[in-house]
Design a protein around this motif. Sequence first.
Motif, PDB file in Angstrom:
ATOM      1  N   LEU A 201       1.656  25.737  -3.957  1.00  0.00           N
ATOM      2  CA  LEU A 201       2.976  25.748  -4.598  1.00  0.00           C
ATOM      3  C   LEU A 201       2.844  25.864  -6.109  1.00  0.00           C
ATOM      4  O   LEU A 201       1.900  25.347  -6.713  1.00  0.00           O
ATOM      5  CB  LEU A 201       3.728  24.451  -4.274  1.00  0.00           C
ATOM      6  N   SER A 202       3.804  26.542  -6.724  1.00  0.00           N
ATOM      7  CA  SER A 202       3.941  26.517  -8.185  1.00  0.00           C
ATOM      8  C   SER A 202       5.330  25.959  -8.495  1.00  0.00           C
ATOM      9  O   SER A 202       6.236  26.018  -7.656  1.00  0.00           O
ATOM     10  CB  SER A 202       3.770  27.914  -8.777  1.00  0.00           C
ATOM     11  N   TYR A 203       5.482  25.385  -9.708  1.00  0.00           N
ATOM     12  CA  TYR A 203       6.713  24.669 -10.049  1.00  0.00           C
ATOM     13  C   TYR A 203       7.306  25.203 -11.341  1.00  0.00           C
ATOM     14  O   TYR A 203       6.567  25.526 -12.284  1.00  0.00           O
ATOM     15  CB  TYR A 203       6.425  23.172 -10.213  1.00  0.00           C
ATOM     16  N   GLU A 204       8.643  25.286 -11.394  1.00  0.00           N
ATOM     17  CA  GLU A 204       9.330  25.737 -12.611  1.00  0.00           C
ATOM     18  C   GLU A 204      10.572  24.871 -12.822  1.00  0.00           C
ATOM     19  O   GLU A 204      11.191  24.402 -11.859  1.00  0.00           O
ATOM     20  CB  GLU A 204       9.763  27.207 -12.480  1.00  0.00           C
ATOM     21  N   LEU A 217      15.092  35.193  -9.248  1.00  0.00           N
ATOM     22  CA  LEU A 217      14.238  34.929  -8.077  1.00  0.00           C
ATOM     23  C   LEU A 217      14.315  36.090  -7.081  1.00  0.00           C
ATOM     24  O   LEU A 217      13.304  36.502  -6.508  1.00  0.00           O
ATOM     25  CB  LEU A 217      14.653  33.624  -7.385  1.00  0.00           C
ATOM     26  N   GLN A 222      11.111  36.570  -4.756  1.00  0.00           N
ATOM     27  CA  GLN A 222      10.790  35.186  -4.376  1.00  0.00           C
ATOM     28  C   GLN A 222      11.669  34.706  -3.208  1.00  0.00           C
ATOM     29  O   GLN A 222      11.676  33.527  -2.874  1.00  0.00           O
ATOM     30  CB  GLN A 222      10.994  34.245  -5.574  1.00  0.00           C
ATOM     31  N   SER A 324      10.938  30.049  -1.435  1.00  0.00           N
ATOM     32  CA  SER A 324      11.235  29.263  -2.636  1.00  0.00           C
ATOM     33  C   SER A 324      12.258  28.181  -2.328  1.00  0.00           C
ATOM     34  O   SER A 324      13.213  28.415  -1.588  1.00  0.00           O
ATOM     35  CB  SER A 324      11.796  30.165  -3.748  1.00  0.00           C
ATOM     36  N   SER A 361       1.809  32.236  -1.902  1.00  0.00           N
ATOM     37  CA  SER A 361       2.174  31.031  -2.658  1.00  0.00           C
ATOM     38  C   SER A 361       3.646  30.733  -2.421  1.00  0.00           C
ATOM     39  O   SER A 361       4.408  31.607  -2.007  1.00  0.00           O
ATOM     40  CB  SER A 361       1.914  31.219  -4.155  1.00  0.00           C
ATOM     41  N   LEU A 363       7.208  28.683  -4.183  1.00  0.00           N
ATOM     42  CA  LEU A 363       7.758  28.347  -5.498  1.00  0.00           C
ATOM     43  C   LEU A 363       8.797  27.236  -5.345  1.00  0.00           C
ATOM     44  O   LEU A 363       9.651  27.287  -4.451  1.00  0.00           O
ATOM     45  CB  LEU A 363       8.409  29.583  -6.128  1.00  0.00           C
ATOM     46  N   VAL A 365      11.649  25.306  -7.685  1.00  0.00           N
ATOM     47  CA  VAL A 365      12.386  25.401  -8.948  1.00  0.00           C
ATOM     48  C   VAL A 365      13.412  24.282  -9.001  1.00  0.00           C
ATOM     49  O   VAL A 365      14.072  23.986  -7.997  1.00  0.00           O
ATOM     50  CB  VAL A 365      13.115  26.763  -9.070  1.00  0.00           C
TER      51      VAL A 365
END
Length: 831
Positions: A201-204, A217, A222, A324, A361, A363, A365
């Motif tokens: 996971l990536s975070y924003e 997105l 995404q 996402s 991956s 996401l 947010v």
Amino acid sequence: MPATADPDALFEAFSGWAEERGIALYPAQEEALIEVVSGANVILSTPTGSGKSLVAAGAHFAALARDEVTFYTAPIKALVSEKFFDLCKLFGTENVGMLTGDASVNPDAPVICCTAEVLASIALRDGKDADVGQVVMDEFHFYAEPDRGWAWQIPLLELPQAQFLLMSATLGDVARFEADLTRRTGRPTAVVRSATRPVPLSYEYRTTPMTETLTELLETHQAPVYIVHFTQAAAVERAQALMSINMCTRQEKDAIAELIGNFRFTTKFGRNLSRYVRHGIGVHHAGMLPKYRRLVERLAQAGLLKVICGTDTLGVGVNVPIRSVLFTALTKYDGSRVRVLRAREFHQIAGRAGRAGFDTSGLVVAQAPEHVIENEKALAKAGDDPKKRRKVVRKKAPEGFVNWSQQTYEKLIAAEPEPLTSRFRVTHAMLLSVIARPGNAFDAMRRLLEDNHEPRGAQLRHIRRAIAIYRSLLDGGVVERLDTPDAEGRIVRLTVDLQQDFALNQPLSTFALASFDLLDPESPSYALDMLSVVESTLDDPRQILAAQQNKARAEAVAQMKADGVEYEERMELLQDVSYPKPLEELLFHAYGVYRKSHPWVGDHPLSPKSVVRDMYERAMAFTEFIAHYELARAEGIVLRYLASAYKTLEHTVPEDLKSEDLQDLIAWLGEMVRQVDSSLLDEWEQLANPQEETAEEAAERADHVKPVTTNARAFRVLVRNAMFRRVELAALERYDELGELDAASGWDADAWADAMDAYWDEYDDLGTGPDARGPKLIQIEEDPRHGLWQVRQVFADPAGDHDWGISAEVDLAASDEEGRAVVRVTAVGAL
């Protein structure tokens, strides 16, 4: 199945089976399976999507090879039944059974799927003598649920002979469970953790308006995006607001339309959902009808939805593949206050992002608070000019707002899930179950009360509660002390026989059976009174009761205003206005008497209410009831309650007490539930004869309901109700509603008013009581050859002349198409 239970042979056999199906085991899966086949307890704490279900299947496989009975538990019945069908496909229907309290299938099978409460009841009743060799507890973080956590703890305390596999993505620190399980079971306990997700996971954190965030997105591929809201209303409002964004290409919209096919959107919310999903937007929350949620899941699984607007309760085990997750807030109202999300709640939701096999991956947010976004927008407009920036009037947070920030978000991302909190509790059912066991019940209760997971202060409170319950059972003559131990070592025993499924089904069903004898079978309201007894034993559907109370109070206020009652007096009188509670006095008196000899029912308060009865007496269809009480966001709750009432009526009321009217009512209720959404009853009935079917076949079965005219008895009741609904509206002189109802027949409000004026010239009243709605005042002439029934509903006039009424025809083909009785009025007047 290998010929030996040797751990190496079991692991090789299972991993070989997985490999044949193209499944490569992750390291954590391998480690957990090696520990399971070796006989160790395993606490499996790995992220969502890391294959915990495959480890559970391997555990069942190992238990079968060792000739042990293995139990799979989950928090909700829907997940239990889903797992039941999955395991039937894996191990064969003859090897898998299910117990959920209201369904029992193949209960002697070596693999049993059940709710945690059912296993807890078995553990209390049989303890170390229970035929339980292995327990797989899914979603083990429910151990900390305030109302239900006790059911996850009891098996750990009372089944020392069993091997345990505890699984969840958000367990937190489990050191005390590791030590406790090893001490109790004498087995080593392995903790298998993995912070490595198959899909990282990536975070924003975003300070752009929601529409901009979402558009970006979508443009950066995404999607699918799950937008998380913290109320059902907000989720639906968001879906409506996003209709202005073009989500899909023409080809994608055509693919959505093709998958939807002839799916029936039977309610107002359903018709709105049809617009949303055709635009590429899904809605998913607990208040929806199951068939609508399932449709959204199918469209999502096919990759056809770009956005799904839902609540934080994504559903335990619900298969909604998303790339996402977009948080609209980092706070929620928990029933008493608005607070920041706990780490466990955050990780449960965030963990849904990223689809194994689809995404490299995922996401996550989070949106900044709305006033912060507005301020950032204003500052951006001011540019770099210091003077302009100083002049910007910053928007303040709303009063009482609980703030969050990027720092809050970063803390949640880094935080480990909170330690699980013990939720042990003592009930009458617990004492009765332990007393019913062979052996010394005092020693067994002492161990249970002093060697649980509670702090010492809480243990002392539980001990005092247990003593009070025991004394009430002794005083009520339900248990008795023995001077010398009996042949099975008991020094206290029950004086009553408890049914085998004690505390597994409706706790008050035995009270209902006793109360049926209080009713007069000759009374015209007998069938409805039987229904009211059953409804008083069902769990309260709070949203429905609140809506009924609001409606009753609104009507009371209107009447009091018309009567000239002053404001202060109106407010005082309103406190006594509640939702309808038929037979309240009779039922509470009966409950008090019954409780003296059955003290355990005190754990389950009686609750008189009228939901099914209200619907039946008002002759309302499902959609009319939803509209009347403004329950569009709670359709699923209404339907689940109706299905529960139907099952209880069908199985609790003895056949010899089912009058013709009651049989009609039960048939009507079952058919109405099936026509609105057949899945709740079809699955329940299919359990008795499980058949393997693909997901497509299950969807096909659910989407194509049997024609409503097939069940002739139920359809006649639907016709009677449709006709009587018109009588009720006519009696109330609500001609506008009659005009809407019969617009297709050419009978507008004026036509109804003219017809009824002639009736009011002759009579000053129109009956709507039990006799008025009875079968004696309706004549149905069935003519299926021409696809029509001719119907005459006779009015119950005060003189008893019975010379006025409504004539109509029923279109059978149209009724089948719409899933309701399609009635066309042809005349209103004297015979």
